[in-house]
Design an enzyme around this catalytic site. Structure first.
Site, PDB file in Angstrom:
ATOM      1  N   LYS A   2       0.810  -1.196   0.000  1.00  0.00           N
ATOM      2  CA  LYS A   2       0.000   0.000   0.000  1.00  0.00           C
ATOM      3  C   LYS A   2       0.853   1.260   0.000  1.00  0.00           C
ATOM      4  O   LYS A   2       0.397   2.347  -0.282  1.00  0.00           O
ATOM      5  CB  LYS A   2      -0.887   0.056   1.262  1.00  0.00           C
ATOM      6  CG  LYS A   2      -1.625  -1.216   1.579  1.00  0.00           C
ATOM      7  CD  LYS A   2      -2.530  -0.976   2.817  1.00  0.00           C
ATOM      8  CE  LYS A   2      -3.177  -2.220   3.359  1.00  0.00           C
ATOM      9  NZ  LYS A   2      -2.255  -3.299   3.756  1.00  0.00           N
ATOM     10  N   GLU A  13       7.699   2.788  -6.288  1.00  0.00           N
ATOM     11  CA  GLU A  13       7.758   2.414  -4.870  1.00  0.00           C
ATOM     12  C   GLU A  13       7.938   3.639  -3.982  1.00  0.00           C
ATOM     13  O   GLU A  13       8.439   4.664  -4.430  1.00  0.00           O
ATOM     14  CB  GLU A  13       8.926   1.436  -4.635  1.00  0.00           C
ATOM     15  CG  GLU A  13       8.490  -0.018  -4.493  1.00  0.00           C
ATOM     16  CD  GLU A  13       7.755  -0.325  -3.188  1.00  0.00           C
ATOM     17  OE1 GLU A  13       7.059   0.558  -2.651  1.00  0.00           O
ATOM     18  OE2 GLU A  13       7.881  -1.457  -2.693  1.00  0.00           O
ATOM     19  N   ASP A  14       7.533   3.501  -2.723  1.00  0.00           N
ATOM     20  CA  ASP A  14       7.750   4.576  -1.750  1.00  0.00           C
ATOM     21  C   ASP A  14       9.160   4.502  -1.173  1.00  0.00           C
ATOM     22  O   ASP A  14       9.824   5.513  -0.999  1.00  0.00           O
ATOM     23  CB  ASP A  14       6.698   4.524  -0.631  1.00  0.00           C
ATOM     24  CG  ASP A  14       6.558   3.147   0.002  1.00  0.00           C
ATOM     25  OD1 ASP A  14       6.709   2.133  -0.722  1.00  0.00           O
ATOM     26  OD2 ASP A  14       6.302   3.061   1.206  1.00  0.00           O
ATOM     27  N   ASP A  19      14.261  -0.441   1.298  1.00  0.00           N
ATOM     28  CA  ASP A  19      14.957  -0.528   2.589  1.00  0.00           C
ATOM     29  C   ASP A  19      16.047  -1.587   2.466  1.00  0.00           C
ATOM     30  O   ASP A  19      17.191  -1.281   2.136  1.00  0.00           O
ATOM     31  CB  ASP A  19      13.908  -0.872   3.657  1.00  0.00           C
ATOM     32  CG  ASP A  19      14.460  -0.841   5.069  1.00  0.00           C
ATOM     33  OD1 ASP A  19      15.688  -0.878   5.226  1.00  0.00           O
ATOM     34  OD2 ASP A  19      13.658  -0.782   6.014  1.00  0.00           O
ATOM     35  N   PHE A  27      13.861   4.740  10.812  1.00  0.00           N
ATOM     36  CA  PHE A  27      12.487   4.345  10.520  1.00  0.00           C
ATOM     37  C   PHE A  27      11.634   5.579  10.214  1.00  0.00           C
ATOM     38  O   PHE A  27      11.422   6.423  11.077  1.00  0.00           O
ATOM     39  CB  PHE A  27      11.904   3.558  11.688  1.00  0.00           C
ATOM     40  CG  PHE A  27      10.625   2.862  11.331  1.00  0.00           C
ATOM     41  CD1 PHE A  27      10.641   1.703  10.574  1.00  0.00           C
ATOM     42  CD2 PHE A  27       9.402   3.393  11.716  1.00  0.00           C
ATOM     43  CE1 PHE A  27       9.451   1.069  10.209  1.00  0.00           C
ATOM     44  CE2 PHE A  27       8.210   2.762  11.368  1.00  0.00           C
ATOM     45  CZ  PHE A  27       8.242   1.605  10.613  1.00  0.00           C
ATOM     46  N   ASP A  85       4.046   3.561   6.629  1.00  0.00           N
ATOM     47  CA  ASP A  85       3.309   3.337   7.872  1.00  0.00           C
ATOM     48  C   ASP A  85       4.192   2.902   9.029  1.00  0.00           C
ATOM     49  O   ASP A  85       5.280   2.355   8.850  1.00  0.00           O
ATOM     50  CB  ASP A  85       2.244   2.256   7.663  1.00  0.00           C
ATOM     51  CG  ASP A  85       2.860   0.864   7.453  1.00  0.00           C
ATOM     52  OD1 ASP A  85       3.651   0.698   6.504  1.00  0.00           O
ATOM     53  OD2 ASP A  85       2.566  -0.044   8.260  1.00  0.00           O
ATOM     54  N   ARG A  98       0.081   6.814   7.358  1.00  0.00           N
ATOM     55  CA  ARG A  98       0.239   6.893   5.900  1.00  0.00           C
ATOM     56  C   ARG A  98      -0.294   8.221   5.372  1.00  0.00           C
ATOM     57  O   ARG A  98       0.129   8.701   4.325  1.00  0.00           O
ATOM     58  CB  ARG A  98      -0.507   5.745   5.220  1.00  0.00           C
ATOM     59  CG  ARG A  98       0.028   4.347   5.543  1.00  0.00           C
ATOM     60  CD  ARG A  98      -0.606   3.348   4.575  1.00  0.00           C
ATOM     61  NE  ARG A  98      -0.525   1.967   5.034  1.00  0.00           N
ATOM     62  CZ  ARG A  98       0.500   1.149   4.767  1.00  0.00           C
ATOM     63  NH1 ARG A  98       1.511   1.573   4.071  1.00  0.00           N
ATOM     64  NH2 ARG A  98       0.485  -0.109   5.197  1.00  0.00           N
TER      65      ARG A  98
HETATM   66  C1  PRP Z   1       7.409  -1.434   2.776  1.00  0.00           C
HETATM   67  C2  PRP Z   1       7.687  -0.400   1.696  1.00  0.00           C
HETATM   68  C3  PRP Z   1       8.352  -1.210   0.609  1.00  0.00           C
HETATM   69  C4  PRP Z   1       9.101  -2.282   1.383  1.00  0.00           C
HETATM   70  C5  PRP Z   1      10.566  -1.960   1.450  1.00  0.00           C
HETATM   71  O1  PRP Z   1       6.254  -2.150   2.424  1.00  0.00           O
HETATM   72  O2  PRP Z   1       6.465   0.184   1.244  1.00  0.00           O
HETATM   73  O3  PRP Z   1       7.394  -1.794  -0.229  1.00  0.00           O
HETATM   74  O4  PRP Z   1       8.572  -2.277   2.733  1.00  0.00           O
HETATM   75  O5  PRP Z   1      11.249  -2.891   2.273  1.00  0.00           O
HETATM   76  P1  PRP Z   1      12.425  -3.840   1.765  1.00  0.00           P
HETATM   77  O6  PRP Z   1      13.255  -3.056   0.758  1.00  0.00           O
HETATM   78  O7  PRP Z   1      13.206  -4.124   3.022  1.00  0.00           O
HETATM   79  O8  PRP Z   1      11.836  -5.071   1.182  1.00  0.00           O
HETATM   80  P2  PRP Z   1       5.506  -3.088   3.475  1.00  0.00           P
HETATM   81  O9  PRP Z   1       5.930  -4.503   3.244  1.00  0.00           O
HETATM   82  O10 PRP Z   1       5.672  -2.514   4.846  1.00  0.00           O
HETATM   83  O11 PRP Z   1       3.977  -2.982   3.022  1.00  0.00           O
HETATM   84  P3  PRP Z   1       3.131  -1.631   2.849  1.00  0.00           P
HETATM   85  O12 PRP Z   1       3.600  -1.000   1.567  1.00  0.00           O
HETATM   86  O13 PRP Z   1       1.735  -2.080   2.758  1.00  0.00           O
HETATM   87  O14 PRP Z   1       3.410  -0.760   4.050  1.00  0.00           O
HETATM   88 MG    MG Z   2       4.658  -1.110   5.724  1.00  0.00          MG
HETATM   89 MN    MN Z   3       5.321  -1.364   0.416  1.00  0.00          MN
END
Ligand code: PRP
Ligand code: MG
Ligand code: MN
Length: 178
Positions: free
Chosen positions: A42, A98-99, A102, A151, A158, A164
């Site tokens: 999301k 993507e947002d 990480d 973070f 979120d 969000r």
């Molecule tokens: C978060 C973020 C990225 C992902 C990055 O999504 O939006 O999609 O983590 O992390 P990584 O590079 O360590 O894989 P999340 O899985 O929290 O779902 P969300 O988008 O619904 O918050």
């Molecule tokens: Mg998340």
């Molecule tokens: Mn995500």
């Protein structure tokens, strides 16, 4: 809600200015091509909505929902598709939106999954990128901001599904965790 931030990293205006710049670059790079923006739910909802409105012409969008199993705030790289694309991306020019990247595990999995569907091209745009992502070596064409390993919440990002809807991106105040 804004009181729950210890520090604002990027204001609404800074985010919009950067997205406008990236939209300009993207529009030039895809000139004469029909680009399909693919958002990852999301977190990417805000970036998708604003990035596409900074583009001067029409584009298509589609969404994927994926879940990564991991401990706490880190993802593990084990990924499952919760909602797949509606669009057949074979021979399409696909730009993943993507947002944040990480650890990079979500995106390296998503990239190879989409790659196997034989798109004409496949690139990645992310608003935020953390330093660890160099470990997984994913090639990211468009990056909004490189940020330290902290973070962050807001603008789609979120903490336990909250925050969000903040217009800015910031660091959560310690009182929120306790
Ligand atoms: C978060 C973020 C990225 C992902 C990055 O999504 O939006 O999609 O983590 O992390 P990584 O590079 O360590 O894989 P999340 O899985 O929290 O779902 P969300 O988008 O619904 O918050
Ligand atoms: Mg998340
Ligand atoms: Mn995500």
């Amino acid at each position: 809600m804004g009181d729950d931030l210890a520090e604002v990293l990027y204001t609404e205006q800074q985010i919009q200015e950067r997205l406008a710049e990236l939209a300009g670059e993207i529009w030039r790079d895809y000139e004469g091509k029909d680009v399909l923006l693919v958002g990852v739910l999301k977190g990417a909802v805000m970036v998708m909505a604003d990035l596409m409105r900074h583009l001067p012409g029409s584009v298509e969008m589609d969404w994927m929902a994926i879940s990564s199993y991991g401990s706490g705030t880190k993802s593990s790289g084990v990924v499952r598709i919760l909602k797949d694309l509606d669009t057949d991306i074979t021979d399409r020019h696909v730009l993943i939106v993507e947002d944040i990247i990480d650890s990079g595990l979500t995106l390296s999995w998503t990239r190879s999954n989409l790659e196997s569907r034989k798109p004409a091209s496949l690139e990645i745009m992310t608003l935020l990128r953390k330093p660890d992502v160099v470990k997984v070596q994913i090639d990211v064409r468009y990056v909004g901001f490189d940020i330290p390993d902290e973070f962050v919440v807001g603008y789609g990002l979120d903490y336990d599904q909250q925050y969000r809807n903040l217009r800015e991106i910031g660091l959560l105040a310690p009182h929120v965790y306790s």
